[in-house]
Motif scaffolding. Structure first.
Motif, PDB file in Angstrom:
ATOM      1  N   ARG A 144      -1.331  14.152 -10.244  1.00 41.89           N
ATOM      2  CA  ARG A 144      -1.860  13.140 -11.162  1.00 41.89           C
ATOM      3  C   ARG A 144      -3.028  12.398 -10.526  1.00 41.89           C
ATOM      4  NH1 ARG A 144       3.703  10.291 -12.710  1.00 41.89           N
ATOM      5  NH2 ARG A 144       4.084  11.052 -10.620  1.00 41.89           N
ATOM      6  N   SER A 152      -4.673   7.415 -16.883  1.00 38.92           N
ATOM      7  CA  SER A 152      -4.651   8.820 -16.454  1.00 38.92           C
ATOM      8  C   SER A 152      -6.018   9.492 -16.633  1.00 38.92           C
ATOM      9  CB  SER A 152      -3.594   9.572 -17.259  1.00 38.92           C
ATOM     10  OG  SER A 152      -3.612  10.927 -16.894  1.00 38.92           O
ATOM     11  N   LEU A 153      -6.472  10.151 -15.586  1.00 39.64           N
ATOM     12  CA  LEU A 153      -7.717  10.916 -15.647  1.00 39.64           C
ATOM     13  C   LEU A 153      -7.417  12.410 -15.729  1.00 39.64           C
ATOM     14  CD1 LEU A 153      -9.751   9.045 -12.866  1.00 39.64           C
ATOM     15  CD2 LEU A 153     -10.174   8.932 -15.331  1.00 39.64           C
ATOM     16  N   ALA A 154      -6.399  12.814 -15.016  1.00 42.74           N
ATOM     17  CA  ALA A 154      -5.988  14.228 -15.037  1.00 42.74           C
ATOM     18  C   ALA A 154      -4.523  14.326 -14.633  1.00 42.74           C
ATOM     19  CB  ALA A 154      -6.838  15.049 -14.090  1.00 42.74           C
ATOM     20  N   ASP A 155      -3.843  15.292 -15.229  1.00 42.21           N
ATOM     21  CA  ASP A 155      -2.412  15.467 -14.975  1.00 42.21           C
ATOM     22  C   ASP A 155      -2.137  16.971 -15.135  1.00 42.21           C
ATOM     23  OD1 ASP A 155       0.377  15.537 -15.126  1.00 42.21           O
ATOM     24  OD2 ASP A 155       0.468  13.532 -16.020  1.00 42.21           O
ATOM     25  N   TRP A 156      -1.850  17.656 -14.067  1.00 43.82           N
ATOM     26  CA  TRP A 156      -1.656  19.106 -14.173  1.00 43.82           C
ATOM     27  C   TRP A 156      -0.553  19.590 -13.230  1.00 43.82           C
ATOM     28  CZ3 TRP A 156      -5.139  16.797 -11.072  1.00 43.82           C
ATOM     29  CH2 TRP A 156      -5.447  17.362  -9.834  1.00 43.82           C
ATOM     30  N   ILE A 198     -10.031  22.523 -12.820  1.00 37.90           N
ATOM     31  CA  ILE A 198      -9.050  21.985 -13.773  1.00 37.90           C
ATOM     32  C   ILE A 198      -9.835  21.301 -14.904  1.00 37.90           C
ATOM     33  CG2 ILE A 198      -7.087  20.349 -14.049  1.00 37.90           C
ATOM     34  CD1 ILE A 198      -6.467  22.680 -12.106  1.00 37.90           C
ATOM     35  N   GLU A 200      -9.428  18.963 -17.097  1.00 36.49           N
ATOM     36  CA  GLU A 200      -9.441  17.485 -17.142  1.00 36.49           C
ATOM     37  C   GLU A 200     -10.256  16.910 -15.987  1.00 36.49           C
ATOM     38  OE1 GLU A 200      -5.030  17.277 -17.529  1.00 36.49           O
ATOM     39  OE2 GLU A 200      -5.484  15.474 -18.681  1.00 36.49           O
ATOM     40  N   VAL A 201     -10.104  17.533 -14.815  1.00 34.98           N
ATOM     41  CA  VAL A 201     -10.844  17.070 -13.631  1.00 34.98           C
ATOM     42  C   VAL A 201     -12.336  17.329 -13.834  1.00 34.98           C
ATOM     43  CG1 VAL A 201     -11.187  17.394 -11.140  1.00 34.98           C
ATOM     44  CG2 VAL A 201      -8.869  17.443 -12.093  1.00 34.98           C
ATOM     45  N   GLN A 202     -12.631  18.529 -14.374  1.00 34.86           N
ATOM     46  CA  GLN A 202     -14.021  18.902 -14.636  1.00 34.86           C
ATOM     47  C   GLN A 202     -14.674  17.894 -15.589  1.00 34.86           C
ATOM     48  OE1 GLN A 202     -14.253  22.885 -16.201  1.00 34.86           O
ATOM     49  NE2 GLN A 202     -15.679  23.484 -14.591  1.00 34.86           N
ATOM     50  N   TRP A 204     -13.754  14.809 -16.118  1.00 31.71           N
ATOM     51  CA  TRP A 204     -13.907  13.514 -15.441  1.00 31.71           C
ATOM     52  C   TRP A 204     -15.100  13.543 -14.479  1.00 31.71           C
ATOM     53  CZ3 TRP A 204     -11.885  12.774 -10.109  1.00 31.71           C
ATOM     54  CH2 TRP A 204     -12.151  11.498  -9.628  1.00 31.71           C
TER      55      TRP A 204
END
Lengths: 208, 230
Positions: A144, A152-156, A198, A200-202, A204
């Motif tokens: 996370r 939350s910015l990313a959750d994988w 990822i 979501e990370v990308q 962000w």
């Protein structure tokens, strides 16, 4: 003649005691603390300052392996080894890494994001149960990333796998330890190489 | 009166054990055979400042190449006549971490191009001076286990009696990649088979066929000649 019988009786008692002691010993739980060192990843750094938060569940993570009859067999403690791994990997991934005690830590305001890993599942496969000549360890993680406010910015999910072959003089504990270290290295490789991929990370990273 | 027969029987047993031992040692040594096949796909040569790295394949789900075997091949290549500089597997994998882990290691020689596009990887590879990357894959299989041995322990002592035998087959492939041309330049296969025996007359006497050691020695010798272009 009488002394010979006495000696034989004494030997029989000693052997019986040893047998009982070994049987009792085999009934106890064996404790294993995963030990090993991890190299620093040879990768390009991402220009981010990241705070890392290890919660108590990760710090004190342990897994109990039960026998087929439901008896407690091996207790595996891997919390410390996970922290050692992240402490070796994260400084190689990001420009700046600091460890925080919680989201209320004032240092949170000085970083780009807070990273918090948790272990969701731990599985073990022993050769005596699988009838394969390998010790295997699977670990499922939830990674996370939150911003300074805790949003939350990313959750994988990341899964890691490690195996080690059985060998003549390799104890069960050493076999599990080696398989766990391979699984931890697998986590480090997939986490460090796939982090920027990822979605979501990308997303962000593109906003920064 | 009772002592003599015991001494006599002990002498017979001891002579019998020695004879069986000698026969089995002879059989054990003579029953190991090794075959090496080479398939060359490109020219090779190695300068004195260039080195080779031997790596074990660990992608298969049901087996993995033992690091002991990989280490053995590396050590044998680094000694004797025409010895070559071999980077130890663990040192290389740790220095290249995380690019050569079981899940991330390149599977084809062509994949090296993408890997070497990473400046950190290319720089490390240059530091090591690696010309050839050798991927070793294989395992030793035990088949045909027959016989039985029973052991007993009592207050007066213990002992084993019986006979066991099995066959070991060590089969290893070594693929040689040229790091400069990013091509597979050849494959060498070493297959060693041998029969092991375990006679037990009071004490078990293991007569193990050293198939893995033989496969390692022959594979290393062939690899050494191969990368030297001989």
């Amino acid at each position: 003649m009488r002394s010979k019988i006495k000696t034989q009786l004494l030997w029989s008692k000693v052997l019986a005691l040893l047998l009982v002691a070994s049987l009792m010993g085999s009934c106890g739980v064996s404790y294993l603390v995963i030990e090993g060192s991890f190299p620093t990843p040879n990768i390009n750094k991402i220009p981010l300052s990241m705070a890392i938060f290890y919660d108590d569940a990760l710090r004190e993570f342990s897994y109990m392996e039960y026998s087929e009859t439901g008896r407690e067999e091996i207790n595996i403690e891997s919390g410390e080894s996970h922290i050692r791994l992240f402490n070796a990997v994260l400084p190689a991934m990001f420009e700046e890494v600091i460890e925080i005690e919680g989201m209320d830590d004032p240092m949170v305001q000085e970083v780009d994001a807070v990273f918090s890993p948790t272990i969701e599942e731990f599985q073990l496969a022993l050769p005596e149960k699988t009838k394969l000549d390998v010790y295997e360890v699977w670990i499922k993680y939830n990674m996370r990333i939150v911003d300074r406010s805790g949003n939350s910015l990313a959750d994988w999910v990341v899964t890691s796998y490690g195996k080690t072959p059985t060998a003549t003089f390799l104890s069960v504990e050493d076999g599990i330890n080696q398989a766990a270290i391979v699984a931890l290295r697998d986590l480090a490789s997939s986490f460090s190489l796939n982090f920027s991929q990822i979605p979501e990370v990308q997303g962000w990273l593109n906003t920064l | 009166m009772r002592v003599r027969p015991v001494d006599f029987s002990m002498k017979i047993i001891s002579k019998l054990k020695a004879s069986i031992g000698c026969i089995m040692v002879t059989l054990g040594v003579s029953c190991t055979s090794t075959t090496v096949d080479e398939f060359r796909q490109g020219a090779t040569s190695l300068e004195s400042d260039e080195s080779v790295v031997i790596l074990g394949r660990r992608q298969a789900s049901d087996f993995e190449t033992k690091s002991d075997f990989v280490e053995c091949v590396g050590e044998r290549m680094g000694e004797g006549e025409n010895a070559i500089s071999v980077i130890p597997e663990r040192e290389f994998i740790d220095a290249m971490f995380p690019w050569f882990e079981p899940r991330t290691a390149p599977l084809r020689a062509g994949d090296l191009e993408q890997l070497l596009a990473e400046d950190v990887v290319a720089q490390k590879m240059n530091e090591f001076g690696i010309k050839y990357m050798v991927w070793v894959e294989g395992f030793t299989e035990t088949t045909g286990r027959t016989g039985s041995i029973s052991c007993t322990v009592g207050p007066g002592g213990g002992g084993c009696f019986g006979f066991g035998t099995w066959e070991d087959d060590a089969n290893f492939d070594a693929r040689v990649w040229d790091v400069t041309s990013l091509k597979n330049v050849g494959t060498i296969n070493a297959d060693a088979t041998g029969q092991s025996y375990l006679p037990a007359l009071v004490v078990p006497i293991p007569l193990i066929a050293r198939v893995e050691t033989n496969a390692c020695n022959r594979l290393a010798a062939q690899l050494k000649d191969f990368v030297n272009g001989e």
